[in-house]
Design a protein around this motif. Structure first.
Motif, PDB file in Angstrom:
ATOM      1  N   ASN A 161      -6.160  -3.184  -3.175  1.00  0.00           N
ATOM      2  CA  ASN A 161      -7.466  -2.621  -2.792  1.00  0.00           C
ATOM      3  C   ASN A 161      -8.442  -3.684  -2.303  1.00  0.00           C
ATOM      4  O   ASN A 161      -9.359  -3.391  -1.543  1.00  0.00           O
TER       5      ASN A 161
ATOM      6  N   PHE B  36       2.944   1.717  -3.219  1.00  0.00           N
ATOM      7  CA  PHE B  36       2.141   2.235  -4.334  1.00  0.00           C
ATOM      8  C   PHE B  36       1.799   3.701  -4.115  1.00  0.00           C
ATOM      9  O   PHE B  36       1.693   4.479  -5.052  1.00  0.00           O
ATOM     10  N   GLU B  37       1.614   4.080  -2.847  1.00  0.00           N
ATOM     11  CA  GLU B  37       1.355   5.482  -2.544  1.00  0.00           C
ATOM     12  C   GLU B  37       2.559   6.341  -2.952  1.00  0.00           C
ATOM     13  O   GLU B  37       2.411   7.507  -3.290  1.00  0.00           O
ATOM     14  N   MET B  38       3.740   5.722  -2.937  1.00  0.00           N
ATOM     15  CA  MET B  38       4.967   6.443  -3.281  1.00  0.00           C
ATOM     16  C   MET B  38       5.400   6.179  -4.719  1.00  0.00           C
ATOM     17  O   MET B  38       6.546   6.432  -5.070  1.00  0.00           O
ATOM     18  N   SER B  39       4.494   5.594  -5.519  1.00  0.00           N
ATOM     19  CA  SER B  39       4.845   5.245  -6.894  1.00  0.00           C
ATOM     20  C   SER B  39       3.952   5.991  -7.873  1.00  0.00           C
ATOM     21  O   SER B  39       2.818   6.358  -7.536  1.00  0.00           O
ATOM     22  N   ASP B  40       4.464   6.204  -9.079  1.00  0.00           N
ATOM     23  CA  ASP B  40       3.608   6.654 -10.168  1.00  0.00           C
ATOM     24  C   ASP B  40       2.756   5.441 -10.560  1.00  0.00           C
ATOM     25  O   ASP B  40       3.282   4.432 -11.027  1.00  0.00           O
ATOM     26  N   LEU B  41       1.439   5.548 -10.315  1.00  0.00           N
ATOM     27  CA  LEU B  41       0.569   4.370 -10.436  1.00  0.00           C
ATOM     28  C   LEU B  41       0.566   3.748 -11.819  1.00  0.00           C
ATOM     29  O   LEU B  41       0.215   2.580 -11.980  1.00  0.00           O
TER      30      LEU B  41
ATOM     31  N   ARG C 243      -2.792  -3.336  -8.291  1.00  0.00           N
ATOM     32  CA  ARG C 243      -3.572  -2.263  -7.660  1.00  0.00           C
ATOM     33  C   ARG C 243      -4.863  -2.844  -7.121  1.00  0.00           C
ATOM     34  O   ARG C 243      -5.306  -2.534  -6.013  1.00  0.00           O
ATOM     35  N   LYS C 244      -5.469  -3.729  -7.913  1.00  0.00           N
ATOM     36  CA  LYS C 244      -6.702  -4.376  -7.467  1.00  0.00           C
ATOM     37  C   LYS C 244      -6.449  -5.256  -6.241  1.00  0.00           C
ATOM     38  O   LYS C 244      -7.243  -5.265  -5.299  1.00  0.00           O
TER      39      LYS C 244
ATOM     40  N   ARG D  40      -2.179  -3.282 -13.153  1.00  0.00           N
ATOM     41  CA  ARG D  40      -3.569  -3.118 -12.747  1.00  0.00           C
ATOM     42  C   ARG D  40      -3.987  -4.193 -11.742  1.00  0.00           C
ATOM     43  O   ARG D  40      -4.665  -3.921 -10.766  1.00  0.00           O
TER      44      ARG D  40
ATOM     45  N   ASN E  24       0.842  -1.219   0.000  1.00  0.00           N
ATOM     46  CA  ASN E  24       0.000   0.000   0.000  1.00  0.00           C
ATOM     47  C   ASN E  24       0.866   1.253   0.000  1.00  0.00           C
ATOM     48  O   ASN E  24       0.625   2.197  -0.752  1.00  0.00           O
ATOM     49  N   ASN E  25       1.862   1.273   0.894  1.00  0.00           N
ATOM     50  CA  ASN E  25       2.696   2.459   1.019  1.00  0.00           C
ATOM     51  C   ASN E  25       3.627   2.616  -0.180  1.00  0.00           C
ATOM     52  O   ASN E  25       3.907   3.726  -0.613  1.00  0.00           O
TER      53      ASN E  25
END
Lengths: 395, 505
Positions: free
Chosen positions: B304, B287-292, B300-301, B297, B284-285
């Motif tokens: 989430n 990805f928060e610090m990454s260019d999504l 990310r799913k 995909r 989670n963290n």
């Protein structure tokens, strides 16, 4: 006992593990995960423990010839909307620019927690040694921007641990955390029955004298001022005799905050009071500047040692006097070394002693067991006893 | 400034430490970046007055003895870490009050375990036989699976190892019922469920059994200098093998190449480039610090879809009397006032664990004193609902009082008068030091579709970002000290293969 009902389980469920999982994942959003700050524990942590608080000096007031009270409020224009809450007795570390260096010094918050929605107050005694306190007195005016740490420290009243009766013993500017506690008592936030025994050179040096007197008159606390000449106060120096004279007959917690000399003197007299150790709490106020006076002091074989400071792979050699802490030597040499409490307690300066020997007064050695095993020290209360190499972690 | 390394490890928690240690020992140029000024993450301790408190560890499973080392002991000695462990004879004492309640102490070692269990539950012999047989079959199945390099013949698995497949795909409570255990027997056997943060009706049986086996086999292992001693022993391995550790260095961004490969991180205003990055930090963290746009995909799913694991409220007490004087005899007591793990997990005052380190390590605190460590799992933020920054200190004090008084009542002891030091940590404390979302200490919840078996079967197809590996309690094997240490070694092995241009897993 109830008979266990039979249950049938099938191995076919094993084959469904992956399809089930894929279905669950597919039904989720592919958007950005919820940010950390949206979770309550993270938001709480941020509010309670901001890395830095950007404040503004809004008022100053002289409390005595060399102590000035500063009122600090949040500076929204620099990103601090509200002050971190604290417990009465805690301190903040202020960051002060001296030349091209940023030095830090801890000061007890002397206002009360209930006032933290709008302000912190700190009282700074000018030491006239060209150091940080002089700098603060010379440069802090209403409107000055100031950066401070989160509130820190454990010199607080805890009803689960401390006795209902508290005898607070303060020396000089060491009364500042107690003023916060007194104001909390007045406001009904602290249930302790407080006796404040406050010693100073003379009547003029007793800070907040009128405030404490008024609190005592209202019956909220007991206030016993003590001065060397007895001017408007009990005459003498606070020791076991004065404490036992004014302490309650039942079990009480003794809170001590004052200069190093006061600790050392009181420490010897504590056994006479017959208190359980859990009822004695001392705030280590200010760093040790005279390590040779510590009862367990070891004698250095030289006056000055070479301290090799390693940070991010680079090394630098400086000199460290046998009677100054590794932290002081680094600061003198212009090295921005991490520090907060300056008394061995908070561990913020935690560093690896790669080689060399130190004297660490037992009184302020708050390292973890394994730190000693693997060679880590708190440079704020470590004094060199050989040439050394220290690896620090710049912030 | 730009630094270049072969490998960057983000976060010096248990997984990050063993990952960096493994890399350094292989001669990989490695830097370990840690936002705090200490190594260990949760494997830490802190000092109040004359007491040093263990921050999080109850005991390690899979330690074994010096003569017959278990996986954790082997891992430390293989890395050259001079860690030591003290073995504790009892697994736990578990007390459930009220009607149909019980007060049972189970011992480690197969014979002692069986004897202590049958003493408490005289009718359980046959079911225990079946459980032991399942354990044996599971070991065989895992060996067969290894032999087939993770591609076992399905028919063989179904014919020979059907019971294993059942335990691998069903909740713990169902499998224990299936083996014939009564309700009371199941509840006692399930006591450790809180260590994995998932009630027994959702927790994967195979996963729980692996942990239980580790405890029964080797007994509980406790490091003499707290878990922080283990952290420093691993940091020592890194430094002695030419690795670097940078503390007070928080990673703020992950850098991706055009092909989606992770090529480094940003930290403290500097850029750290690497051929491979290992993250001990939860996806989670990251990805928060990454260019999504670089994050697949499906990952990310995945993130989430997952539920975050539990957090804890811990109460640390330094007492000015000895355990003996206070009448405290147990190293580890699980206390609950409701029978099922469902009721225990959902409720305030559901269940909690109290450890007295001095019972296992007498010199853990100064002479004449002892310490107690309360662990209260926090399953939802219901307990923290009304907490504000302003009333946080009062909340901690009130919560501590509630649990201390409950402990006194349940055990018939009196400790309040002896409290010399007290400290309380909450999910906000975990959030503060580790930055994990929701202050979770356990990564992702290991329930149902996201249990250990489901994760393990999905290895290689999830979070498969080039140049990036994950380790820690949020990875496939789940939370726990031992598995986190192992996850770091596995991540390092994958990184080494990547760096050396060999094909990864």
């Amino acid at each position: 006992m109830k008979k266990t009902e039979k249950i049938k389980l099938s191995i076919s469920k094993f084959l469904k593990i992956i399809p089930d999982r894929l279905k669950r994942i597919e039904s989720a959003s592919d958007g950005r995960p919820k940010p950390r700050s949206s979770y309550k524990p993270n938001a709480l942590a941020e509010a309670l423990h901001p890395r830095v608080q950007h404040l503004t000096v809004t008022e100053t007031r002289d409390l005595s010839s060399d102590v000035r009270l500063f009122t600090l409020r949040p500076d929204a224009s620099r990103g601090t909307d509200r002050l971190a809450p604290f417990s009465a007795g805690q301190y903040i570390t202020v960051f002060v620019r001296v030349g091209d260096r940023v030095l830090s010094r801890p000061y007890s918050i002397t206002s009360a927690p209930y006032e933290a929605s709008e302000k912190y107050e700190i009282a700074v005694k000018r030491k006239n040694n060209g150091g940080v306190s002089d700098r603060i007195h010379e440069t802090w005016r209403p409107g000055t921007s100031v950066d401070v740490s989160e509130p820190m420290g454990v010199f607080t009243y805890e009803p689960l641990r401390d006795a209902a009766d508290v005898v607070a013993v303060a020396g000089g500017v060491g009364v500042t955390p107690f003023r916060s506690i007194v104001r909390s008592v007045l406001h009904g936030d602290c249930a302790a029955r407080l006796t404040l025994i406050y010693g100073a050179r003379d009547r003029e040096s007793l800070l907040f004298f009128d405030e404490f007197s008024a609190s005592a008159e209202s019956g909220a606390i007991r206030f016993i001022p003590v001065t060397e000449n007895g001017d408007g106060a009990v005459r003498g120096v606070i020791g076991a005799d004065i404490i036992s004279e004014y302490a309650p007959d039942t079990a009480y917690s003794l809170f001590i905050c004052g200069p190093q000399a006061m600790y050392r003197a009181l420490e010897k007299q504590l056994p006479a009071l017959g208190l359980r150790r859990k009822y004695v709490r001392a705030e280590v106020f200010g760093q040790i500047t005279d390590p040779w006076n510590e009862p367990d002091a070891t004698v250095p074989d030289r006056d000055v040692y070479t301290l090799t400071v390693r940070r991010n792979g680079a090394e630098e050699q400086i000199l460290c006097r046998a009677d100054e802490s590794l932290l002081s030597a680094m600061e003198r040499a212009g090295i921005d070394a991490p520090s907060r409490c300056r008394s061995g307690e908070c561990g913020f300066c935690h560093s690896r002693l790669v080689t060399g020997e130190c004297f660490i007064p037992e009184r302020c050695d708050r390292r973890r067991e394994a730190d000693a095993v693997y060679g880590y020290v708190h440079p704020c209360c470590a004094f060199p006893r050989s040439d050394l190499t220290l690896e620090i972690n710049p912030v | 400034m730009i630094y270049e390394y072969d490998a960057v490890v983000v976060g010096a928690g248990n997984g990050g430490l063993t990952a960096a240690a493994t890399l350094c020992r292989e001669g990989i140029r490695t830097v370990l970046l840690e936002k705090h000024n200490l190594p260990g993450g949760v494997a830490s301790s802190f000092v109040r007055g004359r007491f040093e408190f263990e921050a999080s560890l109850h005991e390690l499973c899979g330690v074994g003895t010096a003569d017959s080392p278990g996986s954790v002991r082997k891992l430390f000695s293989k890395l050259g870490a001079d860690a030591d462990f003290i073995n504790e004879k009892n697994l736990f004492r578990t007390i459930v009050t009220g009607q149909d309640g019980y007060d049972v102490t189970l011992e480690s070692g197969w014979d002692a375990f069986r004897a202590s269990f049958v003493r408490a539950c005289p009718g359980a012999g046959k079911s225990l036989d079946r459980l032991e047989k399942l354990f044996r079959k599971t070991d065989e199945a895992l060996r067969y699976n290894d032999k087939k390099k993770g591609r076992p013949n399905k028919l063989v698995m179904m014919m020979k190892y059907g019971k294993f497949l059942i335990s691998a795909s069903h909740p713990l409570d169902d499998v224990l019922r299936y083996l014939g255990f009564s309700l009371r027997e199941r509840l006692i056997l399930e006591t450790y469920w809180s260590y994995l943060g998932v009630p027994a009706y959702e927790l994967n049986a195979f996963h729980y059994f692996e942990m239980l086996k580790g405890y029964i086999d080797g007994g509980a292992g406790i490091p003499p200098h707290k878990s922080y001693g283990l952290s420093l022993s691993l940091a020592d391995v890194i430094l002695k093998n030419g690795g670097e550790i940078r503390y007070n260095t928080e990673v703020t961004g992950f850098i991706y190449g055009e092909d989606g490969r992770v090529t480094g991180v940003y930290a403290g205003g500097d850029e750290y480039r690497a051929k491979h990055v290992i993250s001990n930090v939860i996806p989670n963290n990251v990805f928060e610090m990454s260019d999504l746009k670089h994050v697949p995909r499906k990952d990310r799913k995945l993130v989430n879809a997952r539920k975050l694991g539990i957090s804890f409220i811990c109460i640390y007490l330094g007492l000015d009397r000895t355990a003996e004087e206070l009448g405290i005899k147990d190293y580890s007591v699980f206390i609950a006032h409701r029978q099922s793990s469902r009721g225990q997990a959902d409720a305030d005052m559901g269940m909690y664990v109290v450890n007295c380190l001095n019972v296992a390590v007498p010199e853990a605190t100064p002479e004449g004193t002892c310490s107690l460590f309360f662990t209260v799992p926090v399953f939802s933020n219901g307990m923290m609902k009304n907490v504000t920054p302003e009333n946080y200190a009062a909340f901690k004090s009130e919560t501590a009082r509630k649990y201390i008084e409950d402990y006194e009542k349940t055990l018939g002891v009196s400790i309040k008068d002896s409290i010399e030091e007290i400290s309380v940590s909450t999910p906000a404390t975990f959030a503060r030091y580790f930055g994990a979302p929701n202050g979770t200490a356990y990564g992702y919840e290991l329930s149902g579709w996201d249990g250990v078996m489901a994760r393990t079967l999905s290895l290689g197809s999830e979070l498969d970002i080039k140049g990036l590996s994950f380790c820690g309690g949020h990875s496939a094997s789940g939370d726990g000290f031992g598995v986190s240490y192992e996850s770091g070694v596995k991540a390092a092995e994958k990184a080494i293969a990547d760096i050396r241009g060999e094909r990864g897993e």
